[in-house]
Structures are given as C-alpha cells and as structure tokens.
Design a protein around this motif. Structure first.
Motif, short mmCIF file in Angstrom:
data_model
loop_
_atom_site.label_atom_id
_atom_site.label_comp_id
_atom_site.label_asym_id
_atom_site.label_seq_id
_atom_site.Cartn_x
_atom_site.Cartn_y
_atom_site.Cartn_z
N GLN D 52 0.84 -1.19 0.00
CA GLN D 52 0.00 0.00 0.00
C GLN D 52 0.87 1.25 0.00
OE1 GLN D 52 -2.57 1.29 -1.15
NE2 GLN D 52 -4.05 0.11 0.03
N CYS D 98 -8.92 -1.41 -3.48
CA CYS D 98 -9.58 -0.66 -2.42
C CYS D 98 -9.59 0.84 -2.76
CB CYS D 98 -8.90 -0.89 -1.07
SG CYS D 98 -7.11 -0.70 -1.10
N SER D 101 -12.10 1.63 -5.46
CA SER D 101 -13.48 1.70 -4.99
C SER D 101 -13.73 3.00 -4.23
CB SER D 101 -13.84 0.48 -4.15
OG SER D 101 -13.11 0.49 -2.96
N SER D 102 -12.67 3.62 -3.71
CA SER D 102 -12.88 4.89 -3.03
C SER D 102 -13.37 5.95 -4.00
CB SER D 102 -11.59 5.36 -2.34
OG SER D 102 -10.70 5.89 -3.28
N CYS D 140 -4.52 -4.53 6.34
CA CYS D 140 -5.54 -4.61 5.29
C CYS D 140 -6.85 -5.20 5.84
CB CYS D 140 -5.05 -5.52 4.17
SG CYS D 140 -3.75 -4.80 3.17
N CYS D 142 -9.98 -4.99 3.56
CA CYS D 142 -10.98 -4.71 2.53
C CYS D 142 -12.13 -5.71 2.56
CB CYS D 142 -10.33 -4.70 1.14
SG CYS D 142 -9.46 -6.20 0.72
N THR D 143 -11.81 -6.96 2.91
CA THR D 143 -12.87 -7.98 2.91
C THR D 143 -13.90 -7.72 4.02
OG1 THR D 143 -11.36 -9.32 4.23
CG2 THR D 143 -11.53 -9.87 1.90
N SER D 147 -15.48 -5.49 0.22
CA SER D 147 -14.70 -5.47 -1.01
C SER D 147 -13.79 -6.70 -1.00
CB SER D 147 -13.90 -4.18 -1.08
OG SER D 147 -13.16 -4.14 -2.26
N ASN D 148 -12.90 -6.80 -1.95
CA ASN D 148 -11.92 -7.88 -1.92
C ASN D 148 -10.69 -7.47 -2.70
OD1 ASN D 148 -12.00 -9.02 -4.75
ND2 ASN D 148 -14.18 -9.05 -4.21
N VAL D 310 -12.82 1.98 2.86
CA VAL D 310 -12.60 0.97 1.83
C VAL D 310 -11.64 -0.13 2.31
CG1 VAL D 310 -13.16 2.48 -0.10
CG2 VAL D 310 -10.80 2.36 0.74
N GLY D 311 -11.20 -0.03 3.55
CA GLY D 311 -10.36 -1.08 4.11
C GLY D 311 -8.92 -1.09 3.63
N CYS D 312 -8.42 0.07 3.23
CA CYS D 312 -7.04 0.12 2.72
C CYS D 312 -6.02 0.02 3.85
CB CYS D 312 -6.79 1.39 1.92
SG CYS D 312 -6.80 2.89 2.91
#
Lengths: 267, 152, 279, 335
Positions: D52, D98, D101-102, D140, D142-143, D147-148, D310-312
């Motif tokens: 990331q 992720c 998707s943001s 992380c 995201c799940t 998201s994935n 977004v779970g980043c």
C-alpha cells in the motif's frame, strides 16, 4: 510476572496511581501505548526495543489528566522530557510516578526529579549514528545544496501536524499555526507555508528539544525533522553550553542571557 | 535591463536605532533609499517570524538593529534578542538561506552616521548577492495542474 | 452542460454600514451585477458565505427579509479573522457573497397562528429577518410578540427598529437587559430572558416560538416554553456551527449525519432532540 | 460490459509506452522503502509489487490544496478568474482495488447535491487501472468492508497477475476499452477466469452490517474515551484516507490579489469545530474519534447509502500512536 509488571502492580495495590501509561503489543505486530486503569490489565504491559513512542506526550492530554494520579513507563528520552517539562513548570515533583527503563531494559521506579537526573547521567546513550551522519552530510553541502535539500524535503509535507502532536514539548494550547490574526503560517501545503511551519517548529523547540526523534518517526512522508532541532541544539551547546533535559531546574537558553554572550556577528 | 535595486526591510527598536535613523535624517546625511524601516518597541520584540515574513513579501535583505548592550530601554531586551539571533542565524545556515542577507547591528540614538553607513553597506552587499531568488522561486499559490496535484 | 463553479461569489457593494453595538455592525449590500440581483432569491432563515478577498469567508444569516427586494443585510460581531476584516470595510467596498444556503422558516405553516420571537444578544439578526417577513404579511398571523434581551442597553442591536416595533399597535415588544446592564433612563425590563418570558407568559396554544441566542439562554428558555403550552414541534431555532462550504461537503458543521448548512440551520425542538449534542 | 483479456508483462510495458505520451500517468513509486503516488514517465519507475502507498490517490481528484479561483483588484473592483482546466487525461496506473473503490464514494459525495466543478472536470478525465493484490498485511481489511483484493469496483481496467508473468485484464468500463484501444494488439482475448487463487488472502475482521448497527446505536459510552486515549489529534488518518473529504476554505494572498484555496482538513483537529466565540461542540479527542468512526460507518450510510471506508488500512499503518479503526469496530461489535 515481569519485574515491570510487579512494579506496576504494586503502584495499583498501594492505591498510589489511577492510570498507568505503558507499552503493549498491538494487533499489527508492533507496540503501542496502553492505558491501564486497574491492575487486571497489567499482564499486557511489556517493554522491548520496539517501544519507542515518547509517552510523556500524554501528560498534557485533558482526558488522561482526568484520571488522577498517573504513572508512566519511560526510557531515557521520556525521562529527559520529564525534566524539560519540569523546567518549564508544567509538572511538579511528585505529580506522577515514572517507571524508568535503563539501557539494559531493566525497570526501576523513580519518584523525584533528583533520581531522574541521576538516572539520566548514568544512562547516557549516543545519538543514533544515522542521524549524525546525515547532519554531517548536510553541513558539508554548499549552501545552495542545503537549500535544495530542504526545499525538496519540505515540499513533501502535507501539514498533518503529526510532528507537533507526538512531541511532548509541543503542548501550547494554541499553536502558532492555529493563529490566524495574523496568519503567521499559511494553512495550505505550499513551499512557503511548509518552510514557515518547519522553521517555526524548529525555532520554538530550539534549546528545548530532548531529541527523542518522535517527530521524524511520526512523519508519514519521512522528512528528517529531528535534524533541524538537533542542529539547533548543537549550536546552543556551542554558544551557551546548555543542554536541555538534563536538570529539572534547567533555564531555557533563549529566555535568559549572559553579558559576555558572543556578538562578533553584530555590527 | 535596469540594475537590480535591492529591497531592504529594517526592523529597528524605537529607542535607539529609530532615533539614530531620525538623527541621520535631521543631520541631512544621505544614504541609500532602498530601506523600509519598521519600528518596534524593542529588539526583544522582533520575532523570527517577522523576518521570514519580510522575505516572503519580497525583501532581498533585512537589517535588524537596536540599542547597544547595556543601553536597552527595557534593560535586557537586546541581550535576549542577541541570543535568539545567534541561534536563528545558525538555523538559516543549516536550511540553506543565506544568512548574510540579515544584518544585525547596534545603532544608538547618537549614531546617525553609523546608521547611514550601515544602510549603504548593506545595500551594496545585497546588491552583490543579487535578488533573494530562493524565496521568489517558491511559488506560494498552489497550482491546479494535474501531476502537481500529487504532492511531490 | 457547463457546470458552475459553486465557490464563485457574487460581488456585493457595501451600501450602508450601521454600528449597532460595540463590535457589531450591519451591512446593507447591493449586487454589483444587475443580472445577479434578478437571479437571486432567498427565504427567511437562510444564510450565506460573506467574504473579504484576502481574508476568507465567514458564515452568517441574511438578516433582512426576503420581502425587501434589491438588497440584503447582514449583522455580525467582530470575532475572528474574516469578521475583523469585514468590520474594517468601508461603505463602497466590494465584498463577496455566495448563497443562499440552508433551509428556511416554514412561514406558510404558521399562517393563522400567533408568533413569539425570543432573541438574545447577537441572536436577533436571524430572527429579525423572520420578524420583518411576518410584519410584511401581518394579516396572515395572529398576535406577534417579540422578547429581546441583551447583556446591557448598549448591546441591544437594531435600536431604531426596536423603537419602530414598540410603536406599532400590532406588535407586542418586550425588551430586557441583564441586571446591572440597565441605564438610568432604561424603560424596558431588567432580568434574564427566561424569567421575563415566565413573567409575560404568552399563550402557547395555536402559536409558534422562534428562539435564537446564546446556548445557555436557549437551554433555560425551552422548558418554560413547554410549560406555557408550546409543543416541541412549534418551537423553532436556528443552529450555528463552524462552517466553510455551506453546501454539505466540507464537514465542519456536521452534527452526526445532519449538516447544519444543508439540513438546517432552522430546526424545531422535536428534531433537535434527535441529534447528538455536538452544536 | 466486462470483457476479458491477457497481456504479458513485456507488453504491459509497451502498453504504458503507448499511453504515456498523451496522458499524465500517476503511479506508485518507491522512495526509501515506502510507496507514494507520483507522476511517472518511465515504466521502470512504477512499483508493481507493493502492498500500500502511504497516501491515497484521492489527490488526483481532491488535492491537498486546490485553487477555487483567483482574484485581482482593479479600480476598486475585483476581477475573478478560474484556474484553467487540465488538458491531458490522467491515468492512475496500478492503484489497489480498495483505492479504486474509493473513487465511487468520492464521485458520489462530490457530485451529489452541488456539483463540484473542479472535481467533475477531473473525474471526466480520470482513468483508473487497478492492480489486484498479490500480498496483504495485517492492516488490510478490505474484505471486512464488502470489497476484496481483486474487486473491480471503481476501476476502468483491472489487472491481476496470473501465471508466467501474464496479467489477466478485466475491461470494466467504456473508459477501460478506450485505454485498450491505444494499443489493442498487445492484448489477447480470453474467457473469464477465477482470480481467487492469484490474489492475497485478507481475513475478514468484522461483519460490516453488524458493525453499522452496533456503531449506530452507541453514542454515549465510556468505551469511546477508553479506546481513544492514545489519539493525539494529528491529521494523518484523514490525510492518508482515500475517502476523507473534509476541507477548509482559505484565502491565500493579499487584498489585492491572491486565490481562494480549498485545503484538506481533519475532524481530528481541535480547531475543526471550534467557533470564533471559543465554544467547541467537540472539545475533547474522544468525541472527535467517535465522529470519525461514526462518520465512516453510520453517517455516510445515512447520507449516501455507502460506508466511507474501503479497508485500505492506511490510517492504521500511518498512525503514530497505533490507533486502529478495526480494533474500535471490533470493540463495539463485542458490546
């Protein structure tokens, strides 16, 4: 139970403290501050070489103060900040307990400033070599190169003010960046705004910075911030022979003077 | 191209240097007109941020001047200032700002001629150094060009 | 379609400056561009972003009534950077204005009812817009009562209008100052707004109340209003929070999911109680 | 409009070279073992195997300081001019799913009621090529937020590294097809494949529906204070966050000329809510932390129907005091 945990437990059992601020392992394989308000959580308390955060920064946090009597787990830089804060009349002898960690990692309970002063004298360490090398490198550059170096570094700054937040000596209730009449430091992240901020921060810490390096570690864009204050401290040591964080009755070098101060640069 | 005319901002204390500059005027001593004088109660009041602001606003050089040691109207303002300048000068050097652009001086109320010399000397020194291009190159207003949107 | 830059302000010329009280001024503003004026419409209770170029933007209500066309007025106290810059402006200067933003007082719903206005200190300007709006449509409402209090006589704003309202037979005006704030020739009441309200006790049935002032005044006034028969739905106030954009994006004014700038600033007491206390 | 292609790593290089002259390409770059989005003009400069970046790519839409307009004083009046719009298209090359998707959240947020001109213009010229995650770290999650690591949400093209140095390419949007058309012969058609064996395993840390409900119901709780004692109120979490949108509007310059600028702001700052009168609706840090968490999982759902996380994991990685949004959600899950 470790020695550290024993000391902590005893403080709770005596009823001497309401909150202990120390280190514990966190979810991401690192360590972070833990706030223990009863002896049941003491088994989470740890200390190892990853525990770098200067916990004295919490001394001024209103929600922490509310707990009452505090104890801190502190290593050398933390203890130096205790003395520096003390010299600025922000903490009085006996206001808090300090579980000092010596260079071998052994804890001991320190209660008054004299003990802290002795501890610091006996546990002096050299500043990290990397930092000294970088400082030397910069000092050996030409002036133009130095300017280029710092403008490049400062241009990365996003003004998140983490450097200010993590510093135990940045405790002003209103920081100069928060003053907008006049707007001393522009709020945007721009070359001049960033330069102003970093010069102001460094000057306000000149002769006060105890060199824990937290500002540098907190910086998300890796600006070597500690160099600025370290270099200032170096010149203060040369000019005035003062070193912050060694004595509780230290006098801030920029708030007093000597008649014989050097003035060969003044016309 | 016309010759570079340096802009000099002088931060002076009310009791000595300002009076000294006044004396230079009343004595009809001619000196370079590049200087803009800002009067302060005491050199102890002259914060480093003010010097930075002067550079930001386009100054090429700065004069900071006050009472001689032991002459301070407030007893010790100039001694405090002296320490602060010492440290600030070192910081500027470390960051790479030419500290020759800031001239520190003691000028008493009786030293009109010294003031005139100081200004003349400073102007010619700054003229040799050229414009303060470091600060002028720092564009203050952010640009909306993409690519620069990412801080780099 | 070309989208408009929502941050471009209208240019406004300061037509008239009135010094209301210490540190409080009222500006009468006229549009520099005539087409801006013809496109501009607002409702009572809405606010705008007033800006001095070089100092920034500041938020306050439009203190004039929408029934008074061709100009807007704003009243502000010198407090921060922008209001200080505004305070130093002179007649004829150009300032920026964007708006109107926010919701408005539901005047249509109040028709046929009595209206009670309660304001404290610098809380009168937003209420003044409603007062004039109601007075210009006087036939549609029953009794109109105005209760206005300030710390001292000097701190009362809109002194001329207070006199004008006092003279009108169709308005009941009660002015009060805090104990110690009166002058020898003060003819109004002396006491805090809540206790004066209790003394006057206007009828709460078939009536609405508009309350605006310092938080402590509002806090102490609300129980009395309920006591004298107002319902929670019939008590309105206008919220204030630090604001930057005025359009529900910058996040400063958010009280939970509620944006004061977009969903407010006008809110009734029943809805107010559903929000977290972050205003 | 999904269609599927393959491209070799070598051809990806050529693809980059085809895109580069006509577009501004922003991609992750390594600097001192950390990764940052930077403008790049050489394919070799792009970091393709990173977990990331420190800061998100939101600044291509919503920069740290964004000029709204410039003003100049002339004859007692002001001339106002707007900054000229960007000419080139911007391609963000290799952002993580992720982050991609943001942009769905950002475009919803900024274009909902009032259309923000700067952002709209940039969005029209923005192309997103995302890169599925091969690796993940502890931060992380995201799940956990629906998201994935191979999600195509928000992307125009999504790349997933499969066998033999080959990337599996999903063309998600028309814009993605436009990019392919720069050099369509570099790509080879293929059928849809199961990406799951090629991507990182990110364990689910909480149930987002449950989290929404729990956080929704708790406003007054001593847990907020306990959980946020370590928070020092800097702005890193918000500045690193790909979905934090709060800003401040300031004038830079003098009364004669200057600009009105929009700067990032953070709800973690004490000054964020402080009135000029000195009154502060959120006077202490725990309230500010609560606002951040509730905004992410409750308020933005109420306002936009989307959670704004977004779970980043950037806020977790960069926090100097190891504040952890996942931990907070888990604490409230357990209540």
């Amino acid at each position: 139970m470790t020695e550290l945990q024993n000391i902590a437990k005893k403080l709770f059992d005596d009823g001497s403290i309401n909150l202990l601020i120390g280190y514990s392992n966190n979810e991401n394989g690192g360590t972070s501050a833990i706030f223990i308000d009863n002896s049941a959580d003491i088994d989470k308390l740890i200390y190892n070489e990853n525990c770098h955060q200067n916990l004295m920064v919490y001394f001024q946090k209103p929600e922490v103060k509310k707990f009452g009597k505090l104890a801190f787990v502190v290593s050398l830089p933390g203890l130096k900040s205790v003395l520096e804060i003390a010299s600025e009349n922000q903490i009085k002898d006996g206001d808090a307990y300090f579980i000092a960690i010596d260079k071998d990692g052994n804890p001991s309970l320190l209660q008054d400033f004299h003990q802290i002063e002795d501890f610091i004298t006996n546990n002096q360490t050299k500043p990290p070599m990397g930092l000294l090398k970088l400082m030397e490198k910069i000092n050996n550059m030409t002036r133009e190169e130095r300017w280029q170096y710092w403008t490049d570094e400062f241009s990365k700054c996003i003004k998140c003010y983490a450097c200010r937040s993590v510093c135990p000596l940045c405790y002003c209730t209103q920081c100069i960046t928060d003053i907008n009449i006049p707007q001393w430091i522009s709020t945007e992240s721009s070359p001049i705004g960033n330069l102003d901020w970093h010069i102001a921060r460094a000057m306000h810490l000149a002769g006060r910075c105890i060199g824990c390096g937290e500002c540098m570690k907190a910086c998300p864009v890796d600006i070597p911030l500690a160099l600025l204050t370290a270099n200032l401290n170096k010149s203060i040591a040369i000019h005035f022979g003062d070193e912050p964080g060694m004595k509780a009755d230290y006098k801030y070098p920029l708030s007093h003077y000597k008649l014989e101060d050097k003035e060969n640069f003044i016309r | 191209m016309s010759e570079f005319e340096p802009k000099i901002v002088a931060f002076v204390c009310n009791w000595c240097t300002y009076a000294g500059a006044d004396l230079a005027g009343t004595s009809r001593i001619k000196y370079a007109q590049n200087v803009r004088i800002v009067r302060f109660p005491c050199t102890g009041r002259i914060d480093f941020m003010l010097l930075l602001k002067a550079f930001e606003e386009g100054a090429d050089g700065i004069i900071v001047s006050g009472c001689h040691p032991a002459d301070c109207h407030y007893t010790s303002g100039n001694y405090h200032a002296r320490r602060r300048w010492m440290v600030f000068k070192d910081l500027l050097d470390f960051i790479g700002i030419d500290s020759r652009r800031i001239v520190f001086s003691w000028v008493s109320a009786a030293e009109g001629a010294k003031w005139a010399h100081l200004v003349n000397d400073t102007v010619s020194e700054i003229r040799n150094l050229g414009p303060m291009k470091e600060y002028k190159n720092l564009e203050n207003v952010s640009s909306n060009k993409i690519g620069e949107l990412i801080n780099d | 379609m070309n989208s408009q830059n929502i941050y471009l302000p209208y240019k406004m010329r300061i037509e008239k400056i009135t010094e209301e009280a210490p540190m409080v001024k009222t500006f009468k503003l006229a549009f520099v561009n005539p087409e801006d004026e013809s496109n501009f419409e607002f409702k009572t209770g809405q606010f705008g972003e007033y800006s001095v170029f070089g100092a920034g933007e500041s938020t306050f209500c439009i203190a004039s009534s929408p029934t008074h066309k061709g100009y807007i007025e704003c009243t502000f106290r010198k407090a921060g950077k922008v209001t200080t810059a505004l305070y130093n402006c002179e007649e004829g200067d150009i300032i920026g204005f964007r708006g109107p933003y926010g919701n408005n007082f539901p005047l249509e719903d109040w028709e046929g009812k009595s209206v009670l206005f309660i304001a404290g200190g610098i809380g009168l300007p937003p209420v003044r817009s409603v007062i004039w709006n109601c007075l210009d449509l006087r036939d549609k409402f029953k009794d109109i009562t105005i209760l206005y209090g300030a710390k001292t006589v000097q701190d009362l704003v809109y002194k001329n209008e207070l006199e004008e309202w006092a003279k009108r037979p169709d308005v009941k005006l009660i002015t009060t100052v805090d104990p110690g704030g009166e002058t020898p020739d003060w003819k109004g009441e002396v006491g805090f707004v809540p206790s004066i309200l209790k003394k006057a006790s206007p009828k709460g049935e078939n009536a609405v109340a508009i309350v605006c002032g310092p938080p402590i005044m509002i806090k102490l006034t609300l129980p009395i209003l309920l006591e004298i028969g107002f319902t929670e739905e019939s008590i309105f106030t206008t919220l204030e929070n630090r604001m930057k954009c005025g359009i529900g994006q910058c996040g400063h004014c958010a009280v939970g999911p509620y944006y004061v700038c977009k969903d407010g600033p006008v809110i009734n007491y029943a809805d107010l109680q559903l929000l977290p206390v972050e205003y | 409009m999904n269609n599927y292609k393959l491209i070799t790593k070598q051809n990806l290089h050529s693809f980059f070279d085809a895109l580069q002259p006509k577009n501004t390409i922003i991609a992750p770059k390594e600097i001192n073992k950390k990764y940052y989005f930077k403008p790049v003009d050489k394919f070799e400069d792009i970091a393709l195997d990173y977990i990331q970046t420190v800061l998100s790519a939101k600044s291509v839409l919503f920069p740290r300081s964004d000029t709204l307009f410039n003003y100049h004083r002339a004859d007692g009046d002001y001339n106002i001019d707007e900054p000229s719009p960007i000419e080139k298209n911007t391609i963000v090359f290799g952002m993580k799913p992720c982050d991609a998707s943001s942009f769905v959240y950002l475009s919803n947020f900024f274009l909902k009621d009032y259309q923000d001109k700067n952002i709209k213009e940039r969005l029209e010229k923005l192309y997103i090529i995302s890169l599925s995650c091969k690796e993940a770290d502890n931060a992380c999650f995201c799940t956990s937020v629906g998201s994935n690591p191979a999600s195509t949400k928000g992307s125009d093209l999504n790349l997933t590294l499969i066998e033999n140095d080959t990337y599996y390419v999903e063309v998600v949007t028309e814009k993605g097809q436009e990019l392919i058309n720069y050099s369509a012969d570099l790509f080879q058609d293929t059928k849809e494949i199961d990406k799951s064996k090629y991507i990182a395993n990110v364990p689910q840390k909480f149930d987002v529906e449950q989290a929404k409900q729990n956080i929704d119901s708790i406003f007054e709780s001593p847990l907020w204070v306990k959980d946020s004692l370590a928070c020092l109120g800097c702005g890193i979490c918000a500045y690193a966050c790909p979905t934090c949108t709060c800003f401040d509007i300031q004038d830079i310059g003098s009364q004669f000329n200057g600009s009105r600028v929009r700067n990032w702001d953070s709800c973690a700052f004490d000054l964020f809510t402080k009135h000029a009168s000195g009154h502060n609706p959120r006077p202490v840090q725990s309230q500010r932390w609560r606002n951040r968490i509730k905004h992410k999982f409750e308020y933005s759902v109420e306002n936009l129907g989307l959670i704004s996380c977004v779970g980043c994991g950037r806020c977790i990685r960069s926090c100097p005091t190891s504040m952890n949004i996942v931990k907070t959600v888990q604490i409230f899950q357990g209540v």
